[in-house]
Design a protein around this motif. Structure first.
Motif, short mmCIF file in Angstrom:
data_model
loop_
_atom_site.label_atom_id
_atom_site.label_comp_id
_atom_site.label_asym_id
_atom_site.label_seq_id
_atom_site.Cartn_x
_atom_site.Cartn_y
_atom_site.Cartn_z
N LEU A 149 0.83 -1.21 0.00
CA LEU A 149 0.00 0.00 0.00
C LEU A 149 0.86 1.26 0.00
N ALA A 150 2.03 1.21 0.67
CA ALA A 150 2.93 2.37 0.72
C ALA A 150 3.49 2.71 -0.66
N ASP A 151 3.54 1.70 -1.53
CA ASP A 151 4.04 1.92 -2.89
C ASP A 151 2.99 2.55 -3.81
N GLY A 152 1.82 2.85 -3.26
CA GLY A 152 0.79 3.52 -4.05
C GLY A 152 -0.21 2.59 -4.70
N ASN A 153 -0.17 1.32 -4.35
CA ASN A 153 -1.11 0.36 -4.92
C ASN A 153 -2.47 0.43 -4.20
N GLU A 154 -3.50 0.02 -4.91
CA GLU A 154 -4.85 0.05 -4.34
C GLU A 154 -5.09 -1.17 -3.45
N SER A 155 -5.86 -0.96 -2.40
CA SER A 155 -6.18 -2.05 -1.48
C SER A 155 -7.15 -3.03 -2.13
N TRP A 156 -6.99 -4.31 -1.80
CA TRP A 156 -7.88 -5.36 -2.33
C TRP A 156 -9.06 -5.65 -1.38
N GLU A 157 -9.15 -4.88 -0.29
CA GLU A 157 -10.23 -5.11 0.66
C GLU A 157 -11.58 -4.88 -0.02
N GLY A 158 -12.50 -5.77 0.21
CA GLY A 158 -13.80 -5.73 -0.47
C GLY A 158 -13.82 -6.63 -1.68
N ILE A 159 -12.62 -7.02 -2.14
CA ILE A 159 -12.53 -7.92 -3.28
C ILE A 159 -12.04 -9.29 -2.82
N LEU A 160 -10.98 -9.30 -2.01
CA LEU A 160 -10.43 -10.54 -1.48
C LEU A 160 -10.63 -10.58 0.03
#
Length: 289
Positions: free
Chosen positions: A94-105
């Motif tokens: 997440l610190a690298d700017g990626n989107e969270s997968w919460e709600g999907i996985l």
């Protein structure tokens, strides 16, 4: 104004120009030497920043992961290491700017890993390949990754840069010796009649050259000291612009560089002064005009 006063002023002026010329040459040589030291040290620093990632199987008991960590930590090529848990891997993701997968996985898909940095002497493509193959044989390891293209090119590029700078340093060293020698000879040219006059009144060569040699040693030391101070100011300014230089600075090599500058200034000044004085002593008076 008496002839003696004029001669003294000419002597002081020639000594000043001699010190100035030698200082400038030593300063240039010192800066290049510092760049050579930093390039080599910077290369070692970059090599030791390369990270190897050892990804682990799931599920994995804490005792098994601890055994694997201990095995890797005991290897001679390890500089530093860290055991990255799934939670730590997610935080880094997440610190690298990626989107969270919460709600999907519903579960964290990122594996645990042991991430380590290798000592610079082990950072070669063949050595790293052997390390990778050894670790992939371990029961709980799924994959070992490191930037192979970067490692393959980094070592060769560092060597090329080092050789180029070493070659440049040798050329500048030869140029420095020639320039310092010419500067001293020009300074001694204004004292040629004084040297010859002392010889004509019966002074020995040792008596004539001794004060000149002492003055040469003093002038060389002064030039070396001023050049060292100037290089230190350049280093200080460079550190303000690039703070990372403070981390990679090698004080031992820097000390040897400054000692070399001082010895070079004194040695070349002394040799040039002594040989110039002997040259004028061997000449006839008419040849001095």
């Amino acid at each position: 104004m008496s002839k003696k006063t004029k001669a003294v002023k000419r002597g002081k002026a020639s000594y000043f120009m001699s010190i100035l010329g030698v200082t400038l040459v030593l300063f240039l040589l010192g800066v290049i030497g510092w760049l050579v030291i930093n390039t080599r040290t910077l290369g070692e620093h970059f090599k030791e920043e390369v990270e190897v990632n050892v990804y682990l199987r799931e599920p994995l008991a804490k005792s098994d992961s601890a055994d694997l960590v201990n095995y890797i930590a005991a290897q001679p090529y390890i500089k530093e290491y860290i055991f990255t848990t799934k939670e730590m891997a997610k935080a880094r993701y997440l610190a690298d700017g990626n989107e969270s997968w919460e709600g999907i996985l519903t579960e964290n898909p990122l594996p645990q890993s042991i991430d380590f940095k290798v000592k610079s002497e082990y950072l070669h493509p063949d050595t790293l390949l052997n390390i990778k193959q050894d670790l992939e044989k371990q029961t709980y390891v799924t994959e070992v990754k490191y930037p192979e293209l970067l490692v393959g090119g980094l070592d060769s590029k560092i060597k090329v840069v080092n050789w180029v700078l070493v070659g440049l340093s040798l050329i500048l060293l030869l140029a420095a010796i020639v320039l310092i020698d010419n500067t001293i000879r020009l300074a001694m040219f204004s004292n040629r009649f004084t040297i010859k006059t002392m010889q004509m009144v019966g002074a020995t060569r040792w008596f004539i050259t001794k004060p000149l040699d002492i003055r040469a040693i003093i002038n060389g030391a002064i030039s070396g000291a001023i050049a060292i101070i100037a290089v230190l100011l350049v280093i200080r300014a460079a550190k303000k612009m690039i703070p990372e230089l403070s981390v990679i600075q090698n004080n031992t090599q820097l000390t040897f560089l400054f000692l070399g500058m001082m010895v070079l200034g004194i040695l070349i000044t002394l040799i040039s002064t002594h040989t110039s004085a002997l040259k004028y002593l061997k000449k006839k008076l008419d040849d001095l005009y």
